[in-house]
Motif scaffolding. Structure first.
Motif, PDB file in Angstrom:
ATOM      1  N   HIS A 271     -38.983  -3.121 -15.140  1.00 30.75           N
ATOM      2  CA  HIS A 271     -38.858  -4.570 -15.132  1.00 30.75           C
ATOM      3  C   HIS A 271     -39.078  -5.143 -13.739  1.00 30.75           C
ATOM      4  CE1 HIS A 271     -36.454  -3.150 -18.571  1.00 30.75           C
ATOM      5  NE2 HIS A 271     -36.841  -4.270 -19.161  1.00 30.75           N
ATOM      6  N   GLN A 272     -39.463  -6.410 -13.721  1.00 29.32           N
ATOM      7  CA  GLN A 272     -39.559  -7.155 -12.462  1.00 29.32           C
ATOM      8  C   GLN A 272     -38.164  -7.645 -12.134  1.00 29.32           C
ATOM      9  OE1 GLN A 272     -42.706 -10.187 -11.889  1.00 29.32           O
ATOM     10  NE2 GLN A 272     -41.034 -11.571 -11.362  1.00 29.32           N
ATOM     11  N   THR A 273     -37.528  -7.012 -11.178  1.00 25.84           N
ATOM     12  CA  THR A 273     -36.114  -7.305 -10.914  1.00 25.84           C
ATOM     13  C   THR A 273     -35.910  -8.548 -10.061  1.00 25.84           C
ATOM     14  OG1 THR A 273     -36.095  -5.868  -8.960  1.00 25.84           O
ATOM     15  CG2 THR A 273     -35.548  -4.860 -11.081  1.00 25.84           C
ATOM     16  N   VAL A 274     -36.932  -8.981  -9.329  1.00 23.67           N
ATOM     17  CA  VAL A 274     -36.765 -10.086  -8.389  1.00 23.67           C
ATOM     18  C   VAL A 274     -36.327 -11.364  -9.091  1.00 23.67           C
ATOM     19  CG1 VAL A 274     -37.968 -11.584  -6.756  1.00 23.67           C
ATOM     20  CG2 VAL A 274     -38.380  -9.124  -6.716  1.00 23.67           C
ATOM     21  N   ALA A 275     -36.852 -11.630 -10.289  1.00 24.66           N
ATOM     22  CA  ALA A 275     -36.603 -12.901 -10.960  1.00 24.66           C
ATOM     23  C   ALA A 275     -35.609 -12.789 -12.104  1.00 24.66           C
ATOM     24  CB  ALA A 275     -37.910 -13.489 -11.471  1.00 24.66           C
ATOM     25  N   SER A 276     -34.894 -11.690 -12.221  1.00 20.92           N
ATOM     26  CA  SER A 276     -33.893 -11.573 -13.281  1.00 20.92           C
ATOM     27  C   SER A 276     -32.878 -12.699 -13.149  1.00 20.92           C
ATOM     28  CB  SER A 276     -33.190 -10.221 -13.200  1.00 20.92           C
ATOM     29  OG  SER A 276     -34.100  -9.165 -13.433  1.00 20.92           O
ATOM     30  N   SER A 277     -32.502 -13.295 -14.292  1.00 18.73           N
ATOM     31  CA  SER A 277     -31.680 -14.503 -14.212  1.00 18.73           C
ATOM     32  C   SER A 277     -30.725 -14.610 -15.392  1.00 18.73           C
ATOM     33  CB  SER A 277     -32.582 -15.744 -14.173  1.00 18.73           C
ATOM     34  OG  SER A 277     -31.821 -16.936 -14.198  1.00 18.73           O
ATOM     35  N   ILE A 278     -29.536 -15.137 -15.127  1.00 14.24           N
ATOM     36  CA  ILE A 278     -28.601 -15.466 -16.200  1.00 14.24           C
ATOM     37  C   ILE A 278     -28.748 -16.918 -16.618  1.00 14.24           C
ATOM     38  CG2 ILE A 278     -26.897 -13.699 -15.596  1.00 14.24           C
ATOM     39  CD1 ILE A 278     -25.299 -15.876 -14.127  1.00 14.24           C
ATOM     40  N   VAL A 279     -29.697 -17.630 -16.010  1.00 13.96           N
ATOM     41  CA  VAL A 279     -29.924 -19.045 -16.303  1.00 13.96           C
ATOM     42  C   VAL A 279     -31.293 -19.274 -16.931  1.00 13.96           C
ATOM     43  CG1 VAL A 279     -30.143 -21.365 -15.303  1.00 13.96           C
ATOM     44  CG2 VAL A 279     -28.371 -19.804 -14.477  1.00 13.96           C
ATOM     45  N   PHE A 280     -32.333 -18.742 -16.316  1.00 14.54           N
ATOM     46  CA  PHE A 280     -33.695 -18.963 -16.776  1.00 14.54           C
ATOM     47  C   PHE A 280     -34.138 -17.853 -17.725  1.00 14.54           C
ATOM     48  CE2 PHE A 280     -33.883 -20.759 -12.305  1.00 14.54           C
ATOM     49  CZ  PHE A 280     -33.688 -22.066 -12.720  1.00 14.54           C
TER      50      PHE A 280
ATOM     51  N   MET B  53     -27.189 -16.565  -0.649  1.00 16.72           N
ATOM     52  CA  MET B  53     -27.190 -16.764  -2.097  1.00 16.72           C
ATOM     53  C   MET B  53     -28.611 -16.951  -2.611  1.00 16.72           C
ATOM     54  SD  MET B  53     -25.201 -19.739  -4.315  1.00 16.72           S
ATOM     55  CE  MET B  53     -23.600 -19.309  -3.625  1.00 16.72           C
ATOM     56  N   ASP B  54     -29.051 -16.017  -3.442  1.00 17.28           N
ATOM     57  CA  ASP B  54     -30.344 -16.108  -4.123  1.00 17.28           C
ATOM     58  C   ASP B  54     -30.123 -15.610  -5.542  1.00 17.28           C
ATOM     59  OD1 ASP B  54     -32.931 -16.154  -4.981  1.00 17.28           O
ATOM     60  OD2 ASP B  54     -33.684 -14.655  -3.571  1.00 17.28           O
TER      61      ASP B  54
ATOM     62  N   GLU C 293     -27.019 -21.007  -8.883  1.00 14.58           N
ATOM     63  CA  GLU C 293     -26.477 -21.718  -7.716  1.00 14.58           C
ATOM     64  C   GLU C 293     -26.129 -23.174  -8.018  1.00 14.58           C
ATOM     65  OE1 GLU C 293     -30.934 -22.447  -7.505  1.00 14.58           O
ATOM     66  OE2 GLU C 293     -29.632 -20.746  -7.975  1.00 14.58           O
ATOM     67  N   PHE C 294     -26.772 -23.790  -9.013  1.00 13.41           N
ATOM     68  CA  PHE C 294     -26.564 -25.218  -9.245  1.00 13.41           C
ATOM     69  C   PHE C 294     -25.092 -25.542  -9.520  1.00 13.41           C
ATOM     70  CE2 PHE C 294     -31.056 -24.711 -10.901  1.00 13.41           C
ATOM     71  CZ  PHE C 294     -31.652 -25.252  -9.777  1.00 13.41           C
TER      72      PHE C 294
ATOM     73  N   HIS D 200     -33.527 -23.297  -6.736  1.00 13.07           N
ATOM     74  CA  HIS D 200     -34.633 -23.032  -7.669  1.00 13.07           C
ATOM     75  C   HIS D 200     -34.938 -24.261  -8.522  1.00 13.07           C
ATOM     76  CE1 HIS D 200     -33.201 -19.020  -6.521  1.00 13.07           C
ATOM     77  NE2 HIS D 200     -34.419 -18.611  -6.782  1.00 13.07           N
ATOM     78  N   GLU D 201     -34.901 -25.430  -7.897  1.00 13.39           N
ATOM     79  CA  GLU D 201     -35.182 -26.640  -8.665  1.00 13.39           C
ATOM     80  C   GLU D 201     -36.631 -26.715  -9.133  1.00 13.39           C
ATOM     81  OE1 GLU D 201     -35.416 -28.053  -4.303  1.00 13.39           O
ATOM     82  OE2 GLU D 201     -34.296 -26.596  -5.495  1.00 13.39           O
ATOM     83  N   ARG D 202     -37.515 -25.921  -8.522  1.00 11.11           N
ATOM     84  CA  ARG D 202     -38.903 -25.905  -9.004  1.00 11.11           C
ATOM     85  C   ARG D 202     -38.973 -25.352 -10.426  1.00 11.11           C
ATOM     86  NH1 ARG D 202     -37.922 -21.590  -5.951  1.00 11.11           N
ATOM     87  NH2 ARG D 202     -38.699 -19.529  -6.581  1.00 11.11           N
ATOM     88  N   LEU D 203     -37.989 -24.515 -10.788  1.00  6.64           N
ATOM     89  CA  LEU D 203     -37.929 -23.971 -12.144  1.00  6.64           C
ATOM     90  C   LEU D 203     -37.063 -24.828 -13.060  1.00  6.64           C
ATOM     91  CD1 LEU D 203     -37.463 -20.187 -11.251  1.00  6.64           C
ATOM     92  CD2 LEU D 203     -39.583 -21.398 -11.791  1.00  6.64           C
ATOM     93  N   ALA D 204     -36.358 -25.775 -12.491  1.00 10.32           N
ATOM     94  CA  ALA D 204     -35.498 -26.680 -13.256  1.00 10.32           C
ATOM     95  C   ALA D 204     -35.638 -28.075 -12.645  1.00 10.32           C
ATOM     96  CB  ALA D 204     -34.047 -26.215 -13.237  1.00 10.32           C
ATOM     97  N   PRO D 205     -36.753 -28.752 -12.897  1.00 10.54           N
ATOM     98  CA  PRO D 205     -37.015 -30.054 -12.257  1.00 10.54           C
ATOM     99  C   PRO D 205     -35.902 -31.068 -12.451  1.00 10.54           C
ATOM    100  CG  PRO D 205     -38.968 -29.257 -13.394  1.00 10.54           C
ATOM    101  CD  PRO D 205     -37.852 -28.337 -13.786  1.00 10.54           C
TER     102      PRO D 205
END
Length: 233
Positions: free
Chosen positions: A132-141, A172-173, A178-179, A202-207
């Motif tokens: 898996h691509q671990t860099v972008a793993s997310s509990i939100v997106f 924090m990343d 983070e929001f 990461h507002e670019r992913l959540a405008p």
């Protein structure tokens, strides 16, 4: 760690003033101006981060939230401070563990950090070559593909408390989590014991969060007895 007055990001050159004004334009030109402005502030944020590292040492505690494979974990550990590193993705956690093996001043937690404790689905993106691509793993997106796993979630408040002392620096990343944390911190900053925090937002992913982050950036300089940088790239 000796606290210094926060660096306030202001459009102090003609180019920055133009970009700051142009980011309000609709469509492509506004988005392009915003990206360029944030890139410039991002470079300054990296310098500020390195400056804070220079004032941290043995006896301090730091938090690495979203440690991934440990690049910044090792950088934080090199200061001599006690590093508490959180990474929920199991594949990234294996690489993180290998990267910091033998470092007595690093404590690892295979968990996510969010505003509230519990258990959430971690969305991961599969790689064509396997894994898996671990860099972008997310509990939100949602990373697509539906390849998720349930992970433990520790509250930000509890992550700070686990350190057993006031935390000198938080990195924090955490891919959208983070929001809610930032809203909590700005609403009651006296409840959170840290000196400095550098956050990749990461507002670019959540405008829909753009207005929130811009407001918090304006308010950051007024937070009592702490430095919060929301431009870290």
């Amino acid at each position: 760690m000796t606290r210094t007055a926060p660096f306030v990001f202001r459009a102090e050159t003609p180019l920055l003033r133009l970009l700051a004004a142009a980011q309000a334009w609709p469509g492509y030109f506004g988005r392009s101006a915003r990206r360029k402005l944030l890139r410039r502030y991002g470079r300054v944020s990296i310098q500020a981060f390195d400056g804070f590292l220079g004032r941290i040492g043995p006896g301090d505690a730091v938090l690495d939230l979203g440690a991934n494979a440990g690049v910044f974990t090792k950088k934080l550990a090199a200061t001599g401070a006690m590093v508490h590193a959180y990474e929920p993705d199991p594949e990234a956690f294996v690489r993180l563990s290998q990267a910091v093996a033998g470092l007595a001043n690093v404590r690892l937690y295979n968990a996510a950090v969010a505003a509230k404790a519990g258990s959430l689905r971690l969305s991961r993106k599969k790689l064509a070559a396997g894994g898996h691509q671990t860099v972008a793993s997310s509990i939100v997106f949602d990373n697509g593909g539906g390849d998720g796993i349930d992970v433990e979630v520790v509250s930000f408040y509890d992550a700070l408390a686990r350190c057993g002392q006031r935390v000198a620096l938080v990195k924090m990343d955490i891919e959208g989590a983070e929001f809610d944390i930032l809203e909590q911190v700005f609403a009651a900053p006296w409840d959170y014991g840290f000196d400095a925090m550098f956050v990749e937002t990461h507002e670019r992913l959540a405008p829909e969060k753009t207005a929130l982050i811009d407001r918090l950036r304006r308010e950051a300089a007024g937070l009592p007895q702490r430095y919060v940088n929301l431009y870290w790239p």
